[in-house]
Design a protein around this motif. Structure first.
Motif, PDB file in Angstrom:
ATOM      1  N   ASP A  23       0.846  -1.180   0.000  1.00  0.00           N
ATOM      2  CA  ASP A  23       0.000   0.000   0.000  1.00  0.00           C
ATOM      3  C   ASP A  23       0.890   1.240   0.000  1.00  0.00           C
ATOM      4  O   ASP A  23       1.645   1.460   0.947  1.00  0.00           O
ATOM      5  N   GLN A  37       6.984   0.573  -8.589  1.00  0.00           N
ATOM      6  CA  GLN A  37       5.577   0.825  -8.890  1.00  0.00           C
ATOM      7  C   GLN A  37       4.778   1.205  -7.645  1.00  0.00           C
ATOM      8  O   GLN A  37       3.823   1.989  -7.721  1.00  0.00           O
ATOM      9  N   ILE A  38       5.163   0.659  -6.499  1.00  0.00           N
ATOM     10  CA  ILE A  38       4.510   1.048  -5.249  1.00  0.00           C
ATOM     11  C   ILE A  38       4.928   2.465  -4.858  1.00  0.00           C
ATOM     12  O   ILE A  38       4.086   3.326  -4.554  1.00  0.00           O
ATOM     13  N   GLN A  47       3.692   5.774  -6.648  1.00  0.00           N
ATOM     14  CA  GLN A  47       2.324   6.212  -6.358  1.00  0.00           C
ATOM     15  C   GLN A  47       2.289   7.182  -5.178  1.00  0.00           C
ATOM     16  O   GLN A  47       1.450   8.084  -5.120  1.00  0.00           O
ATOM     17  N   THR A  52      -4.789  -6.109   7.923  1.00  0.00           N
ATOM     18  CA  THR A  52      -5.767  -6.362   6.868  1.00  0.00           C
ATOM     19  C   THR A  52      -6.809  -7.378   7.318  1.00  0.00           C
ATOM     20  O   THR A  52      -8.000  -7.278   6.982  1.00  0.00           O
ATOM     21  N   ASN A 106      -0.539 -10.442  -2.149  1.00  0.00           N
ATOM     22  CA  ASN A 106      -0.396  -9.071  -2.636  1.00  0.00           C
ATOM     23  C   ASN A 106      -1.051  -8.063  -1.692  1.00  0.00           C
ATOM     24  O   ASN A 106      -1.860  -7.226  -2.104  1.00  0.00           O
ATOM     25  N   MET A 135      -2.100  -4.208  -2.360  1.00  0.00           N
ATOM     26  CA  MET A 135      -2.071  -3.908  -3.788  1.00  0.00           C
ATOM     27  C   MET A 135      -3.477  -4.032  -4.372  1.00  0.00           C
ATOM     28  O   MET A 135      -4.400  -4.537  -3.728  1.00  0.00           O
ATOM     29  N   GLU A 136      -3.637  -3.590  -5.612  1.00  0.00           N
ATOM     30  CA  GLU A 136      -4.959  -3.601  -6.237  1.00  0.00           C
ATOM     31  C   GLU A 136      -5.525  -5.010  -6.384  1.00  0.00           C
ATOM     32  O   GLU A 136      -6.740  -5.209  -6.333  1.00  0.00           O
ATOM     33  N   ASP A 137      -4.654  -5.985  -6.570  1.00  0.00           N
ATOM     34  CA  ASP A 137      -5.110  -7.366  -6.769  1.00  0.00           C
ATOM     35  C   ASP A 137      -4.984  -8.202  -5.485  1.00  0.00           C
ATOM     36  O   ASP A 137      -4.799  -9.421  -5.548  1.00  0.00           O
ATOM     37  N   GLN A 138      -5.097  -7.559  -4.346  1.00  0.00           N
ATOM     38  CA  GLN A 138      -5.025  -8.270  -3.061  1.00  0.00           C
ATOM     39  C   GLN A 138      -6.106  -9.338  -2.964  1.00  0.00           C
ATOM     40  O   GLN A 138      -7.243  -9.136  -3.382  1.00  0.00           O
ATOM     41  N   LYS A 139      -5.730 -10.492  -2.412  1.00  0.00           N
ATOM     42  CA  LYS A 139      -6.688 -11.584  -2.195  1.00  0.00           C
ATOM     43  C   LYS A 139      -6.498 -12.133  -0.785  1.00  0.00           C
ATOM     44  O   LYS A 139      -5.379 -12.218  -0.289  1.00  0.00           O
TER      45      LYS A 139
END
Length: 229
Positions: free
Chosen positions: A14, A46-47, A50, A138, A197, A200-204
């Protein structure tokens, strides 16, 4: 006067978890070292970009770090990375090295840090939020309470005995051994949680060992807790 090396933790994913100190060091310095052959393609870059858009205009220093356990190849690359950093320090410029999570926890940066220090240069570490702390947050849970123990375990090695330890187990870097790790966890009477992840946007999020996919990505972290009586 030679420059200084700053190893900064950027957190687990994040961008908002970068510390104020990490942001300041990036803004104040021109040379930013990033693990990998293509810095702009790296997860660390990339992190960070942002949170710090000014990173796009910085000079990036690529430090190739192959994913291997071969000690000879590792040493060659760590030596080469340290030499690249030292060449910049000799010019009087500082280097800021981006590393995921915290630089003191299973971090590639440490190998460069120790070499640079041993060669007589100044190097220091700026802490970042560890991945297992972010994963616990999380999941809205604590890692340990009262007198319970916390064990941080590199899951890409033999972990059978480690899973017998009391308290909470954090399994990091399972990587290609995820299927073996899952098989071991399925045999235990424990509470198992995994976040892939994190931040991140694709966190699962996966609840229970049986839900963990055997092809989970590299940035997957597992928390194993003893079941409450």
């Amino acid at each position: 006067m030679s420059g200084r090396l700053f190893g900064i933790g950027i957190g687990p994913g994040d961008p908002e978890l970068l510390t104020l100190k990490a942001v300041r060091l990036i803004l104040e310095n021109e040379i930013i070292a990033v693990p990998g052959e293509s810095p702009r393609d790296s997860v660390a870059y990339q992190i960070t970009v942002q949170a710090v858009p000014e990173l796009e205009k910085k000079t990036l220093l690529a430090l190739p770090m192959p994913m291997t356990k071969n000690p000879v190849i590792l040493k060659e690359n760590h030596d080469r990375a340290a030499k690249l950093v030292e060449d910049v320090l000799e010019s009087g410029k500082n280097v800021v090295f981006l590393t995921l999570g915290d630089p003191t926890i299973y971090s590639t940066y440490l190998y460069v840090h120790k070499r640079v220090l041993a060669d007589g240069y100044h190097a220091e570490i700026t802490s970042g939020i560890p991945s297992f702390c972010a994963v616990a947050a999380t999941l809205s849970m604590g890692l340990v309470e009262k007198s319970k123990e916390l064990h941080v375990i590199p899951a890409s090695y033999q972990i059978e005995e480690a899973l017998k330890l009391p308290g909470t187990k954090v399994l990091m870097k399972a990587g290609k051994k995820m299927d073996q790790v899952k098989d071991l966890l399925m045999k235990k009477n424990s509470e198992v949680f995994m976040v892939e992840n994190c931040g991140m946007e694709d966190q699962k999020i996966y609840l229970g060992a049986d839900q963990i996919p055997e092809n989970a990505g590299y940035y997957s972290l597992i928390i194993v807790k003893e079941k409450e009586d």
